[in-house]
Design a protein around this motif. Structure first.
Motif, short mmCIF file in Angstrom:
data_model
loop_
_atom_site.label_atom_id
_atom_site.label_comp_id
_atom_site.label_asym_id
_atom_site.label_seq_id
_atom_site.Cartn_x
_atom_site.Cartn_y
_atom_site.Cartn_z
N THR A 87 -1.00 12.75 11.84
CA THR A 87 -0.48 13.20 10.54
C THR A 87 0.41 14.43 10.64
OG1 THR A 87 -2.54 14.44 10.17
CG2 THR A 87 -2.42 12.22 9.26
N ILE A 111 -0.47 6.12 7.89
CA ILE A 111 0.06 5.31 6.80
C ILE A 111 0.02 6.09 5.49
CG2 ILE A 111 -0.48 3.32 5.34
CD1 ILE A 111 -1.21 1.81 7.92
N GLY A 112 -1.06 6.83 5.28
CA GLY A 112 -1.19 7.64 4.07
C GLY A 112 -0.12 8.70 3.94
N ARG A 113 0.50 9.09 5.05
CA ARG A 113 1.60 10.05 5.02
C ARG A 113 2.96 9.35 5.00
NH1 ARG A 113 -0.39 15.20 6.47
NH2 ARG A 113 -2.59 15.18 5.85
N GLY A 114 2.96 8.03 4.90
CA GLY A 114 4.22 7.28 4.79
C GLY A 114 5.01 7.20 6.08
N LYS A 115 4.36 7.34 7.23
CA LYS A 115 5.06 7.32 8.50
C LYS A 115 5.33 5.89 8.97
CE LYS A 115 2.97 11.70 9.93
NZ LYS A 115 4.18 12.52 9.79
N ALA A 135 -2.62 -0.52 2.17
CA ALA A 135 -2.30 0.90 2.25
C ALA A 135 -0.83 1.12 2.59
CB ALA A 135 -3.19 1.58 3.29
N ALA A 136 -0.30 0.30 3.50
CA ALA A 136 1.11 0.42 3.88
C ALA A 136 2.02 0.16 2.68
CB ALA A 136 1.44 -0.54 5.02
N ARG A 138 1.19 0.52 -0.45
CA ARG A 138 0.95 1.57 -1.45
C ARG A 138 1.71 2.86 -1.11
NH1 ARG A 138 -4.01 0.87 -1.33
NH2 ARG A 138 -4.73 2.57 0.00
N HIS A 139 1.79 3.18 0.19
CA HIS A 139 2.39 4.45 0.61
C HIS A 139 3.80 4.30 1.15
CE1 HIS A 139 -1.33 6.71 0.05
NE2 HIS A 139 -1.98 5.72 0.65
N GLY A 140 4.33 3.09 1.15
CA GLY A 140 5.69 2.88 1.66
C GLY A 140 5.82 3.12 3.15
N ALA A 141 4.75 2.86 3.88
CA ALA A 141 4.78 3.04 5.34
C ALA A 141 5.23 1.74 6.00
CB ALA A 141 3.39 3.41 5.85
#
Length: 382
Positions: A87, A111-115, A135-136, A138-141
């Motif tokens: 992260t 993924i939660g940080r959009g990486k 999750a991907a 949802r967070h645009g990862a």
């Protein structure tokens, strides 16, 4: 296009090759992590000067901190260190090259940080595919696969305007070191024989998985999650030459395949540079010298692990986590000479039957199923 990397599992085969690619591309490295290879991690840190280095064990990490005292690299340890590496704000891409379910929580954190996730950790999608893909979204990862088979499918699908046009995915398998052999020849096979892969140089766990064909079963489950397709639309063929890395068949009967030399730096580099392509260090495929290309059906009688993975897909829920955890534990016992070759499949089947099942599990329930399956396998070896 990637600018700065965190590499989870930098001392393994994929991690080392990722660093080779990163050096050639001139990418920055923000974090490196390893299980226990302190000496190699020190050398990598001195070359790439990451902000953070992480080892699994506290004692090894303290030793590494002393070794790196003259550098700007900070040293952390354990699961918390792995999560921090995944992260770091300065890293736009996280390469998940750790082996096993240890990669699941750091991948979800990244993924939660959009990486961008350059995904080389099979267990993440095998155990928790629906959670991870949700999750991907949802967070645009962005998840770009590193496995050669999934990279091939990823590339073949680039020209597909509507996924409803896809009839099936065809994953290719090398067949491992025991292709063409029967059960009676393999009952007493040694780990040394199982580790002699004909085409690829990989770590011991994945190499044994190739010998049992569990590796292809795991890839079937990955493909189902990555490309949102049911089990009956993901097939496997044995392709000994490892030149055709996988294929996509469309509804009109057209089949697209991705071909290339068996060099993992090709899919690694694409995962980092996508959507761009760069000159590769690997030699180009020469169709005039690569020899005939052959395809065979998998032998499910001799290699039952592939069907066990398919059965886990049919059951769904925590069955996939139980199957994966049991396989990791069984392969570990095989590599310690405490379990026979066919003991791997037998242990996995038993653990799948005995591990409590949940249809729509939470992350905690997935990890609990993984732990329970491992314990069932280890108890058999005591």
């Amino acid at each position: 296009m990637t600018n700065t990397l965190s590499i989870l599992g930098s001392t393994g085969s994929i991690g080392r090759q990722t660093l080779d690619v990163a050096e050639r591309l001139g990418l920055r490295v923000a974090a490196l992590t390893a299980q226990r290879s302190a000496a190699l991690l020190e050398a990598q840190c001195r070359q790439f000067r990451p902000a953070l280095a992480v080892l699994a064990e506290e004692g090894a990490a303290r030793d590494l901190a002393v070794r790196l005292a003259d550098t700007p690299t900070r040293v952390a340890w354990g699961p918390e260190g792995l999560l921090e590496a995944a992260t770091l704000p300065e890293a736009d891409t996280v390469v998940t090259a750790v082996v096993g379910t240890v990669g699941l929580e750091p991948t979800l954190a990244a993924i939660g940080r959009g990486k961008r996730i350059a995904l080389a950790n099979k267990e993440t999608l095998v155990c928790a595919g629906p959670l991870v893909m949700a999750a991907a979204a949802r967070h645009g990862a962005e998840i770009v696969p590193v496995d050669s088979e999934h990279s091939a499918i990823f590339q073949c699908l680039q020209g597909c305007r509507d996924r409803r046009e896809v009839r099936r995915l065809i994953l290719t398998a090398s067949g491992g070191p025991f292709f063409g052999m029967k059960r009676e020849n393999l009952r007493t096979v040694t780990k040394e024989a199982a580790l002699r892969h004909p085409n690829w140089k990989m770590g011991p766990k994945i190499t044994v998985d190739c010998a049992t064909m569990m590796n292809k079963g795991l890839e079937v489950l990955e493909a189902m999650a990555l490309y949102e397709l049911p089990l009956e639309r993901v097939d496997v063929v044995v392709h000994r030459q490892s030149v055709v890395h996988s294929l996509v068949e469309f509804c009109d009967g057209a089949v697209l395949a991705q071909l290339g030399t068996p060099d993992m730096r090709l899919p690694i580099q694409l995962a980092l540079t996508y959507p761009a392509r760069r000159e590769s260090p690997a030699p180009a495929l020469d169709l005039l010298t690569c020899g005939p290309l052959t395809f065979d059906p998998p032998d499910l009688e001799t290699f039952p692990c592939l069907e066990l993975a398919r059965e886990a897909a049919r059951r769904g829920g925590t069955a996939c986590a139980a199957m994966n955890g049991a396989n990791e534990a069984a392969v570990g016992l095989f590599l310690e000479d405490r379990l026979g070759f066919y003991g791997i499949a037998e242990a996995v089947a038993r653990a799948m039957d005995e591990t409590p099942w949940t249809a729509e599990p939470t992350l905690e329930e997935i990890l609990a199923a993984d732990r329970a399956a491992r314990e069932i396998v280890r108890a058999q070896a005591r």
